[in-house]
Design a protein around this motif. Structure first.
Motif, short mmCIF file in Angstrom:
data_model
loop_
_atom_site.label_atom_id
_atom_site.label_comp_id
_atom_site.label_asym_id
_atom_site.label_seq_id
_atom_site.Cartn_x
_atom_site.Cartn_y
_atom_site.Cartn_z
N PRO A 1 45.52 44.84 47.08
CA PRO A 1 44.63 43.78 46.59
C PRO A 1 43.82 44.19 45.38
O PRO A 1 43.26 43.33 44.69
CB PRO A 1 43.71 43.49 47.78
N TYR A 2 43.75 45.49 45.09
CA TYR A 2 43.09 45.99 43.89
C TYR A 2 44.06 46.88 43.13
O TYR A 2 44.88 47.59 43.73
CB TYR A 2 41.83 46.78 44.24
N ARG B 1 40.84 43.07 40.29
CA ARG B 1 41.10 42.33 41.52
C ARG B 1 42.41 41.56 41.36
O ARG B 1 42.60 40.81 40.39
CB ARG B 1 39.94 41.36 41.79
N ARG B 2 43.32 41.72 42.29
CA ARG B 2 44.63 41.08 42.16
C ARG B 2 44.50 39.56 42.05
O ARG B 2 45.20 38.92 41.26
CB ARG B 2 45.55 41.44 43.33
N ARG B 3 43.63 38.97 42.83
CA ARG B 3 43.49 37.50 42.80
C ARG B 3 43.07 37.03 41.41
O ARG B 3 43.53 36.00 40.94
CB ARG B 3 42.47 37.06 43.86
N ALA B 4 42.21 37.80 40.75
CA ALA B 4 41.81 37.45 39.39
C ALA B 4 42.97 37.64 38.42
O ALA B 4 43.22 36.80 37.54
CB ALA B 4 40.62 38.30 38.96
N GLU C 1 46.14 37.44 39.03
CA GLU C 1 47.13 36.38 39.22
C GLU C 1 46.70 35.09 38.55
O GLU C 1 47.54 34.29 38.11
CB GLU C 1 47.37 36.16 40.71
N GLU C 2 45.40 34.86 38.46
CA GLU C 2 44.89 33.68 37.78
C GLU C 2 44.92 33.84 36.26
O GLU C 2 45.30 32.91 35.53
CB GLU C 2 43.45 33.40 38.23
N TRP D 1 35.66 35.04 35.55
CA TRP D 1 35.54 36.31 36.27
C TRP D 1 34.65 37.26 35.47
O TRP D 1 34.81 37.41 34.27
CB TRP D 1 36.91 36.95 36.47
#
Length: 309
Positions: free
Chosen positions: A95-96, A197-200, A202-203, A229
């Motif tokens: 995730p990171y 951060r992976r979620r960031a 991906e965005e 972010w």
């Protein structure tokens, strides 16, 4: 640095994926990877090698080749920083993600501390730490602002000598300021150490492969912040960066890519913010600066030939 709970893996997956793009980093690569592997984290390390011709991969395999957490990807040719990172990115699972230069040495507590910060700071898309030179001084790019084209043009034309107030209050680097007492949002951190951060990611999307070397990190910083972010500097974490270990052999090629990156960054994010004549002047100034470097380099070579050096 105070002790913090160590982020653990979830469902057998690593807590952190570390990506390092190598190009002739010598024994520093093995030192870098060894320091990462010594961290008290469940992690995976990907070394994306851009056609190194030195002993860096041999030394890495001798020292850490038996560690199942390490994967080495040999690209065969120099694909550039962005593409070299993106190729490895496709294989990561955590995730990171830490995008780490092979000439950076992390402390044993640095990575657990930063992951704990990221877990506690949901608006953080990216975090950096204090980048130290080997002598302990803070490196110039450790914390900085996004480049201002006006400041760059004024300095190139030496107009500040005539009118110092032209760039009053504007600067690129902030290392002459006291370090903040706590984690602080900044415009830009060092591209040698970017915890994401992976979620960031991906965005926002991966690094722009239109850059080869230099300014792809600035591009990313702008895109992360435009997507909402924050980018944080965590002042009680630090790494030592042996700057330039991968780019000492071909200084003019490095300068070419640096100036090409500056021109691309300006066209993408700042060209339309100014009147057309000014924007064209900035682009011309970037390439005039590179031409001046070529002239200086050529003159030095001629002097060297004339003196037999």
């Amino acid at each position: 640095m105070s002790e913090s709970p160590v982020p653990r893996a979830h469902d057998g997956q690593p807590a952190l994926s570390v990506v390092t793009v190598n190009f002739n980093a010598g024994d520093l690569l093995a030192d870098c990877v060894g320091a990462v592997l010594a961290s008290a984290l469940a992690l995976e390390v990907f070394v994306s090698d851009n056609g190194s011709a030195d002993d860096s991969l041999r030394l890495l395999r001798e020292r850490h080749g038996d560690d199942a957490r390490l994967a080495i990807m040999e690209n065969g040719v120099n694909l550039g920083f962005a593409r070299g990172n993106n190729i490895a990115l496709a294989r990561t699972k955590a995730p990171y993600l830490l995008f780490l230069n092979p000439d950076c040495i992390v402390g044993v507590d640095t990575l657990p501390h930063l992951l704990t910060f990221m877990d506690a700071t949901p608006d953080a898309g990216m975090a950096g730490c204090v980048i130290r030179n080997p002598d302990g001084s803070e490196q110039v790019a450790s914390r900085r602002n996004i480049p201002d084209p006006w400041v760059g043009l004024v300095r190139f034309l030496h107009l500040e000598r005539i009118w110092p107030k032209l760039t009053a209050g504007k600067r690129l680097n902030r290392t002459d300021e006291p370090l903040p007492a706590s984690p602080t949002p900044v415009d830009a951190i060092s591209g040698s150490f970017m915890l994401v951060r992976r979620r960031a990611l991906e965005e926002v999307g991966p690094l722009d492969e239109g850059y080869f070397l230099h300014c792809e990190d600035l591009d990313w910083f702008v895109r992360f912040q435009r997507a909402g972010w924050a980018i944080y500097l965590v002042p009680d974490a630090q790494v030592v960066h042996h700057k330039g270990a991968c780019s000492t052999g071909r200084p003019l090629a490095v300068e070419w890519h640096k100036h090409r990156g500056m021109a691309r960054f300006f066209r993408k994010f700042q060209f339309r913010d100014h009147v057309l004549p000014f924007s064209l002047l900035v682009v011309a100034g970037i390439w005039a600066h590179f031409a001046l470097l070529l002239l200086v380099h050529g003159a030095r070579r001629l002097v060297g030939i004339g003196t037999g050096r």
